[in-house]
Design an enzyme around this catalytic site. Structure first.
Site, short mmCIF file in Angstrom:
data_model
loop_
_atom_site.label_atom_id
_atom_site.label_comp_id
_atom_site.label_asym_id
_atom_site.label_seq_id
_atom_site.Cartn_x
_atom_site.Cartn_y
_atom_site.Cartn_z
N ASP A 72 0.85 -1.18 0.00
CA ASP A 72 0.00 0.00 0.00
C ASP A 72 0.89 1.24 0.00
O ASP A 72 1.94 1.24 0.64
CB ASP A 72 -0.92 0.04 1.21
CG ASP A 72 -2.07 1.01 0.99
OD1 ASP A 72 -3.07 0.59 0.37
OD2 ASP A 72 -1.95 2.17 1.41
N SER A 73 0.49 2.25 -0.74
CA SER A 73 1.27 3.49 -0.83
C SER A 73 0.39 4.69 -0.54
O SER A 73 -0.78 4.71 -0.92
CB SER A 73 1.86 3.65 -2.24
OG SER A 73 2.72 2.60 -2.56
#
EC number: 3.6.1.9
Length: 197
Positions: A72-73
């Site tokens: 996840d970013s």
């Protein structure tokens, strides 16, 4: 044995493909909004690590003999953590805030093999260009940044509007190859064990 990517992100898949890996894609069904709400007040790095972990944990039981990767970013700018903009309007608003500024893209990684779980984050500083209003609107109209953390891509149209980065380019695209390599080594594997050659 194979790498299972607990994500539907085309960018994460392309990173692995370009590194010689054809992962099995199994998108995780995670209520990110509820998880974000429960993590309110946590450090930005912890938030992206927990989102990545939740995705990997949902998928891992289906693949006990494989290496499962969740990612996840999010973009940290002006002390605010931002995910995907989802709409043209939100994209334009964010770009007007971030143009000419510096921000940090934080990518969380969770790598699970059997009972072993490795969770790590990587941070890369992004120096955004002074993009014109016309370019911002056309970029938003392209649809490309709508489902990207920070409302930009490094490897496609968004590359026009990034002056420089400090850190790992693969992390900006969505999955840090150095982080994954270190995790594979800790699990007793070589990166080349997963190359499809």
């Amino acid at each position: 044995m194979q790498i299972v990517l607990a994500s539907q992100s085309p960018s994460r898949r392309k990173i692995l493909n370009s590194a010689g890996v054809e992962p099995l894609i199994h998108p995780a069904d995670v209520d990110e909004d509820a998880l974000l709400h429960s993590l309110n007040g946590s450090a930005p790095e912890e938030i992206v690590r927990q989102l990545a972990l939740a995705k990997a944990q949902v998928v891992a039981p289906s693949y006990p003999g494989d290496v499962v990767i969740g990612g996840d970013s999010m973009l940290l700018i002006d002390a605010t953590l931002q995910g995907k903009p989802h709409t043209r309007e939100a994209t334009i608003e964010r770009w007007k805030q971030q143009r000419g500024n510096k921000a940090t893209l934080i990518t969380g990684h969770a790598i699970i093999f059997g009972d072993e779980v490795i969770v790590e984050s990587s941070s890369t500083n992004i120096h955004f260009a002074e993009a014109s209003d016309v370019d911002i609107e056309r970029y938003a109209d392209s649809g490309e940044p709508l489902e990207c953390a920070g409302a930009f891509t490094l490897e496609a149209l968004g590359g026009w509007f990034i002056d420089s980065i400090e850190g790992d380019p693969s992390s900006v695209i969505g999955l840090s190859l150095p982080v994954v390599r270190r995790a594979l080594y800790r699990l007793g594997f070589n990166a080349s064990d997963f190359w499809n050659m």
